[in-house]
Write an enzyme that holds these catalytic residues in place. Sequence first.
Site, PDB file in Angstrom:
ATOM      1  N   ASN A  10     -39.870 -26.740 -12.389  1.00 55.84           N
ATOM      2  CA  ASN A  10     -40.032 -26.964 -10.757  1.00 55.84           C
ATOM      3  C   ASN A  10     -41.114 -28.197 -10.672  1.00 55.84           C
ATOM      4  OD1 ASN A  10     -40.071 -27.118  -8.127  1.00 55.84           O
ATOM      5  ND2 ASN A  10     -41.042 -24.711  -8.045  1.00 55.84           N
ATOM      6  N   TRP A  11     -40.794 -29.191 -10.460  1.00 55.91           N
ATOM      7  CA  TRP A  11     -41.752 -30.250 -10.410  1.00 55.91           C
ATOM      8  C   TRP A  11     -42.514 -30.029  -8.990  1.00 55.91           C
ATOM      9  CZ3 TRP A  11     -39.126 -35.400 -12.189  1.00 55.91           C
ATOM     10  CH2 TRP A  11     -39.236 -35.537 -13.786  1.00 55.91           C
ATOM     11  N   LYS A  12     -42.030 -29.438  -8.108  1.00 54.53           N
ATOM     12  CA  LYS A  12     -42.640 -29.301  -6.736  1.00 54.53           C
ATOM     13  C   LYS A  12     -42.899 -30.637  -6.116  1.00 54.53           C
ATOM     14  CE  LYS A  12     -44.273 -24.923  -7.936  1.00 54.53           C
ATOM     15  NZ  LYS A  12     -45.600 -23.902  -7.968  1.00 54.53           N
ATOM     16  N   HIS A  99     -37.994 -19.994  -3.127  1.00 53.70           N
ATOM     17  CA  HIS A  99     -39.119 -20.332  -4.001  1.00 53.70           C
ATOM     18  C   HIS A  99     -40.305 -19.490  -2.877  1.00 53.70           C
ATOM     19  CE1 HIS A  99     -42.889 -21.637  -5.804  1.00 53.70           C
ATOM     20  NE2 HIS A  99     -42.051 -21.749  -6.747  1.00 53.70           N
ATOM     21  N   GLU A 101     -43.072 -20.677  -2.332  1.00 57.58           N
ATOM     22  CA  GLU A 101     -43.929 -21.367  -1.451  1.00 57.58           C
ATOM     23  C   GLU A 101     -43.104 -21.765  -0.138  1.00 57.58           C
ATOM     24  OE1 GLU A 101     -44.449 -24.393  -4.460  1.00 57.58           O
ATOM     25  OE2 GLU A 101     -45.955 -22.781  -5.495  1.00 57.58           O
ATOM     26  N   GLU A 171     -40.516 -14.194  -9.805  1.00 53.95           N
ATOM     27  CA  GLU A 171     -41.765 -15.092  -9.764  1.00 53.95           C
ATOM     28  C   GLU A 171     -42.825 -14.003  -9.055  1.00 53.95           C
ATOM     29  OE1 GLU A 171     -41.201 -19.331 -10.481  1.00 53.95           O
ATOM     30  OE2 GLU A 171     -41.075 -19.316  -8.625  1.00 53.95           O
ATOM     31  N   GLY A 177     -49.199 -20.536 -10.048  1.00 55.97           N
ATOM     32  CA  GLY A 177     -50.100 -21.259  -9.774  1.00 55.97           C
ATOM     33  C   GLY A 177     -51.515 -21.115 -10.058  1.00 55.97           C
ATOM     34  N   SER A 217     -47.283 -19.229 -13.913  1.00 53.33           N
ATOM     35  CA  SER A 217     -48.185 -19.736 -14.916  1.00 53.33           C
ATOM     36  C   SER A 217     -47.596 -19.658 -16.410  1.00 53.33           C
ATOM     37  CB  SER A 217     -49.498 -18.796 -14.510  1.00 53.33           C
ATOM     38  OG  SER A 217     -49.917 -19.212 -13.315  1.00 53.33           O
ATOM     39  N   GLY A 238     -43.778 -24.250 -13.393  1.00 50.16           N
ATOM     40  CA  GLY A 238     -44.014 -25.223 -12.479  1.00 50.16           C
ATOM     41  C   GLY A 238     -45.321 -26.484 -13.249  1.00 50.16           C
TER      42      GLY A 238
HETATM   43  P1  PGA Z   1     -46.516 -22.408 -11.981  1.00 52.85           P
HETATM   44  O1  PGA Z   1     -45.244 -22.418 -10.944  1.00 52.85           O
HETATM   45  O2  PGA Z   1     -45.794 -22.422 -13.522  1.00 52.85           O
HETATM   46  O3  PGA Z   1     -47.200 -23.470 -11.891  1.00 52.85           O
HETATM   47  O4  PGA Z   1     -47.259 -21.151 -11.881  1.00 52.85           O
HETATM   48  C1  PGA Z   1     -44.065 -21.663 -11.207  1.00 52.85           C
HETATM   49  C2  PGA Z   1     -43.156 -21.800  -9.939  1.00 52.85           C
HETATM   50  O5  PGA Z   1     -43.712 -22.091  -8.820  1.00 52.85           O
HETATM   51  O6  PGA Z   1     -41.955 -21.804 -10.071  1.00 52.85           O
END
Ligand code: PGA
Length: 264
Positions: A10-12, A99, A101, A171, A177, A217, A238
């Site tokens: 997931n490149w965000k 997601h 976010e 998640e 993150g 993470s 991510g």
């Molecule tokens: P992260 O993000 O690996 O940076 O914790 C995972 C995600 O939000 O899908």
Amino acid sequence: MARKRIIAANWKMHKTADQTKLFFDKIKQHLVSLSSHQLPRVLIAAPYTLIALAAELSESTLIEVGAQNMNDATEGAFTGEVAASMLKEAKATFVIVGHSERRHIFKEDNQFINRKVKKALQEGLTPLLCIGETKLERDGHQTEEVLATQLNDCLEGVEEQLIEKIIIAYEPVWAIGTGLTATPQLAQQAHLFCREYLQQHWGKQASEKISLLYGGSVNAKTAKELMSQPDIDGLLIGGASLDPDSFAKIIEESSVPLQAEDVE
Ligand code: PGA
């Protein structure tokens, strides 16, 4: 039949076109050097503007490219939104929905996410549905209740013959993150709960076919042990997916070396 392993990036809101080209140059080299391994499915959820480019760069590799979000409407006056048909035109094959976010920063609720899941399936895109509890909910012993509600509401009304096409990512919000990866045991426990929920509501066959990914993470050091849990079928990554070397390492940790007789 064993579920196929899945490693999803997931490149965000990261990367330019040039950075995407560099990433693909490197990841392709890594994949060639891993040709003596049975590799997982590899998915990359890119920002909208990079989907077509990433799809083109992924041709003749096993990498599948998708989106990080979509709207449930077919088209219309929804400034800033993107429809499933547009994602398909850009050659996306899957789309992340729900997601954390999107849920927390953009206030998306389970009902909106449910409409996206159904629309994605209708349009032939694979929905990668994210669920997970906050720290407050975990500390309040509400994890299972939260997961059950999210699964119930986000999957409501999905046609029975389409349910197996969905990928689900657990998640925990407190792990995203933050560097606080869930322990493999804690993640397995949540995955088992989801598997049992799916079995109860959608039947044994569907529950055994749906891939359950862990996200939060994950890095090259934590990937292998997480992947060794019986109900963890893959990872959603991510931060550690942005660097092709660390992403390739995670793919390698999630692969099975082929025996000499398999290669022949
Ligand atoms: P992260 O993000 O690996 O940076 O914790 C995972 C995600 O939000 O899908």
